[in-house]
Design a protein around this motif. Structure first.
Motif, PDB file in Angstrom:
ATOM      1  N   THR B 103     -41.712 135.528  55.808  1.00 57.12           N
ATOM      2  CA  THR B 103     -41.333 135.393  54.450  1.00 57.12           C
ATOM      3  C   THR B 103     -41.505 133.927  53.793  1.00 57.12           C
ATOM      4  O   THR B 103     -42.143 133.610  52.720  1.00 57.12           O
ATOM      5  CB  THR B 103     -39.679 135.780  54.285  1.00 57.12           C
ATOM      6  N   LEU B 104     -41.147 132.821  54.492  1.00 59.59           N
ATOM      7  CA  LEU B 104     -41.559 131.565  54.166  1.00 59.59           C
ATOM      8  C   LEU B 104     -43.060 131.129  54.232  1.00 59.59           C
ATOM      9  O   LEU B 104     -43.564 130.621  53.089  1.00 59.59           O
ATOM     10  CB  LEU B 104     -41.115 130.449  55.102  1.00 59.59           C
ATOM     11  N   MET B 105     -43.958 132.004  55.017  1.00 59.99           N
ATOM     12  CA  MET B 105     -45.389 131.842  55.219  1.00 59.99           C
ATOM     13  C   MET B 105     -46.045 132.285  53.585  1.00 59.99           C
ATOM     14  O   MET B 105     -46.637 132.070  52.832  1.00 59.99           O
ATOM     15  CB  MET B 105     -45.820 132.329  56.322  1.00 59.99           C
ATOM     16  N   PHE B 106     -45.215 133.593  53.490  1.00 57.71           N
ATOM     17  CA  PHE B 106     -45.529 134.386  52.134  1.00 57.71           C
ATOM     18  C   PHE B 106     -45.129 133.712  50.771  1.00 57.71           C
ATOM     19  O   PHE B 106     -45.894 133.587  50.024  1.00 57.71           O
ATOM     20  CB  PHE B 106     -44.813 135.868  52.144  1.00 57.71           C
ATOM     21  N   ALA B 107     -44.075 133.037  51.004  1.00 65.37           N
ATOM     22  CA  ALA B 107     -43.565 132.118  49.916  1.00 65.37           C
ATOM     23  C   ALA B 107     -44.794 131.153  49.520  1.00 65.37           C
ATOM     24  O   ALA B 107     -45.158 130.956  48.363  1.00 65.37           O
ATOM     25  CB  ALA B 107     -42.458 131.583  50.108  1.00 65.37           C
ATOM     26  N   ASP B 108     -45.312 130.668  50.741  1.00 65.54           N
ATOM     27  CA  ASP B 108     -46.225 129.483  50.562  1.00 65.54           C
ATOM     28  C   ASP B 108     -47.415 129.990  49.957  1.00 65.54           C
ATOM     29  O   ASP B 108     -48.006 129.486  48.970  1.00 65.54           O
ATOM     30  CB  ASP B 108     -46.285 128.756  51.812  1.00 65.54           C
ATOM     31  N   ARG B 109     -48.044 131.123  50.439  1.00 67.46           N
ATOM     32  CA  ARG B 109     -49.021 131.832  50.135  1.00 67.46           C
ATOM     33  C   ARG B 109     -48.832 132.125  48.633  1.00 67.46           C
ATOM     34  O   ARG B 109     -49.951 131.887  47.976  1.00 67.46           O
ATOM     35  CB  ARG B 109     -49.154 133.186  50.857  1.00 67.46           C
TER      36      ARG B 109
END
Lengths: 282, 157, 281
Positions: B103-109
């Motif tokens: 989820t954090l990676m997705f937020a950054d993306r």
């Protein structure tokens, strides 16, 4: 009598110009012809075929030049393991021995056998290996020797470039991951700006603060559901900004390494790994 | 004029060919008969709809992603400038790590997706024309990062 | 006196010919060896042996044939650019019009396989305009048809084959493909008018209905917002939602039509590759 004399004189006169041919028979697969064809293929840059032909020739005639050319051909095909093997076969008393040694060390270097090269240098201290020995330090994580010793193995006109690479290897312009994370914790997006990702940093800041503000104003207006919703979205962007700063630091540092190695490799290719170049095809 | 053009084409073409003749790069390896296919291949995105997951978090994620794909993404067109698309990125991230890190990676993306500037200088291109941004380089494992500079075009998925 | 001079001259000529014959015999042996490798499908080795032949053929007797074989070998290996180079060398060294024509056709065939069909068509135009090849018109039309097939222009391919024979097998195939294909323009325009129509036309019913549903819903919300003078809300919904789904509907219609057409073309191409008995590129 006259006829016989005339015949005897004629035969060599007719046959003499045909110096490629022994009387009556031309062997396309004679060792000499195989070598000629191999030389032609080599100069046409058809290296794999040239290798096969030279190997055929070497199985009949022991020839160091052909073995050397096989090594060169493999090197140009990018197969440095095979080229190293062939360069090693050149005999001690051959006139190509010094060249083949240099090519052998260059092949080991290009095959990334840095520790083997270091070992050879420490055991035998061959002069031809000195430059490559120092260059291996750029590709390993061992601590660099003092700069004076390093650059004095190189010619004057190369020393400045080597010194630049030395400085870049010793003090790479890495960014610190913890710094980036802390900056983003304090101000969302600041970590990205520290990493020169200005656009990403500003967007992260705007998104986090906008939704944070919306959450705040909704809570104030007693719209609790919307308040929590916007808080969640704000936390989403805030978490993303912190995580993104950490991962972007790693990517930034990887870019520094990539640029260093690509410029170093271009430099070494240009210098032919400090091995003299020869043109067999003049 | 027609003769001139023919001659012109021939001269240029022959020169190009003769240059190529001296650099037979195709013969750097021994090759044999090739299977030549007349058919063409698609460059459209293929979506994998499955609910397989290694843990509960992954199954939850797959449910959301599949529902999003079916009801929204497949209907509103190709809007993501990246390859893999943001939803695929989320799916892959959760598979590689876990739902929280994913989820954090997705937020950054998602944040990077909203940044319209600097894309050409920042991301390499994929053969489909989109910007290449795989999840592997964001898992916080330095060994996984194989840096690709922006002008390069990536052919594989 | 005259008799012995004649005998002497005859002997000199005989000697010269004998000495020349042997190297030529050796080259012929080399040629046969290279051809044997080609027939055994050992194409890489065949190229090596033909190159060897060319290297030692100082009288350039084999230049055309050897380059042709090398071109064919590279073509069988899928190396079309290399193949084209050697066919061009064969063309340059052609000794007569028949050889020249043969080399030109091979270059065209390689261009078709490589999918550089515009180049193939340009070369076919040059060939058609060349008065030396006036009797070869049917063969030129045949390859023109193939070039258009690979360029996915089945209607033009049908025209080309019909010039050979109105009942030509490949003309019928091209017509069938052209008939089965979906009209991308129709899919696009119908989607502009009724969202989802283009997708339903191409057989994607669920996707089409979803598109229609979204567009109706968002359209209603947008218009309602404007009617109730909530301009900002109306603009947000229109721009970020309604337009997005409307654009997506058109994009999907085009994408589905093109994908269906690709499947139809590929089915015909598969037939041509595996079952068609005529000459192929």
């Amino acid at each position: 009598m006259k006829i016989v004399l005339l015949l005897l004189i004629s035969v060599p006169i007719i046959l003499y110009p045909q110096n490629e041919i022994t009387i009556g028979y031309f062997n396309i697969n004679s060792p000499d012809n195989i070598k000629k064809f191999a030389n032609f293929l080599f100069c046409e840059k058809d290296y794999l075929r040239a290798i096969f032909e030279y190997q055929k020739y070497i199985s009949i005639v022991d020839d160091d030049t052909s073995a050397f050319k096989i090594g060169l051909a493999y090197s140009r095909l990018g197969n440095f393991q095979k080229s190293a093997e062939w360069f090693k076969t050149i005999k001690e008393n051959s006139k190509l021995r010094s060249y083949s040694n240099q090519e052998y060390y260059a092949s080991l270097f290009r095959n990334k056998e840095y520790y083997l090269l270091k070992k050879i240098y420490k055991d035998e201290k061959p002069n031809e290996l000195q430059k490559l020995y120092y260059l291996t330090y750029f590709f390993t994580n061992d601590s660099l020797p003092p700069i004076i010793k390093f650059i004095q193995s190189f010619a004057d006109n190369d020393q400045e470039s080597i010194e630049n690479f030395y400085e870049l290897k010793k003090n790479p312009a890495y960014k610190n991951e913890l710094t980036a994370i802390l900056l983003s914790v304090i101000i969302p997006g600041a970590g990205k700006i520290y990493l020169k990702e200005y656009g990403d940093g500003i967007i992260a800041f705007i998104a986090t603060s906008l939704f944070g503000y919306l959450a705040y104003s909704n809570f104030n207006a007693k719209h609790n559901f919307r308040g929590w919703l916007f808080s969640g979205i704000s936390a989403f962007f805030y978490g993303g900004s912190i995580y993104g700063s950490a991962s972007a630091t790693q990517i930034y540092n990887a870019r520094i390494d990539f640029n260093f190695y690509s410029s170093l490799n271009s430099y070494l290719e240009e210098k032919n790994y400090f091995v003299p170049e020869y043109d067999f095809c003049k | 004029m027609n003769c001139m053009m023919k001659y012109f084409y021939k001269v240029i073409f022959i020169n190009l060919l003769l240059c190529m003749y001296h650099f037979p790069q195709t013969d750097y390896e021994k090759w044999s008969k090739a299977e030549i296919s007349y058919e063409t291949t698609s460059i459209n995105r293929e979506r994998e709809y499955s609910f397989k997951g290694n843990n509960a978090g992954e199954v939850v994620m797959r449910t959301f992603v599949n529902a999003y794909w079916f009801f929204i993404s497949d209907v509103d067109g190709d809007n993501c400038p990246f390859q893999p698309s943001c939803s695929s990125f989320f799916k892959e991230s959760v598979k590689m790590t876990n739902i929280f890190q994913g989820t954090l990676m997705f937020a950054d993306r998602f944040t990077r997706d909203m940044n319209f500037f600097d894309r050409y200088e920042h991301y390499p291109r994929h053969i489909s024309g989109r910007f290449y941004d795989p999840p592997e380089i964001y898992v916080l494992d330095e060994k996984n990062i194989s840096f690709i500079p922006p002008p390069v075009v990536v052919k594989d998925e | 006196m005259k008799a012995w001079i004649k005998f002497y001259l005859f002997f000199i000529l005989f000697l010269l010919e004998t000495v020349k014959i042997f190297p030529q015999t050796n080259l012929i042996e080399q040629f046969e060896l290279a051809k044997k490798l080609f027939k055994e499908e050992k194409y890489f080795d065949a190229v090596t042996e033909f190159k060897r032949l060319l290297f030692f053929d100082s009288s350039r007797q084999f230049t055309f044939t050897a380059n042709e074989y090398i071109g064919q070998s590279y073509k069988m290996g899928g190396k079309f650019s290399e193949s084209a180079i050697h066919f061009t060398l064969a063309e340059i060294n052609a000794k007569n019009v028949e050889q020249l024509y043969h080399a030109k056709i091979e270059i065209i065939r390689v261009n078709i396989l490589r999918r550089t069909t515009s180049r193939a068509i340009m070369l076919l135009d040059l060939l058609e305009a060349d008065k030396r090849f006036i009797e070869k018109k049917n063969e030129i039309y045949y390859w023109r048809g193939w070039a258009y097939i690979f360029a996915d222009q089945w209607d033009m391919a049908s025209d080309a084959f019909s010039k050979i024979n109105p009942e030509h097998e490949l003309k019928k195939l091209a017509d069938k493909v052209e008939q089965e294909k979906f009209s991308v323009t129709f899919a696009q325009i119908s989607s502009y008018i009724i969202p989802g129509a283009g997708q339903i036309y191409t057989g994607h019913y669920l996707s089409g209905l979803l598109s229609l549903g979204w567009n109706i819903l968002l359209g209603y919300i947008s218009i309602n917002s404007f009617v109730e003078e909530r301009i900002f809300d109306g603009l947000m919904v229109t721009n970020f939602l309604w337009l997005r789904f409307y654009r997506g509907n058109i994009q999907n219609a085009v994408k589905f039509a093109e994908e269906k057409n690709r499947i139809i073309s590929n089915s015909a191409l598969r037939y041509l590759q595996s079952e068609y008995k005529g000459i192929k590129p």
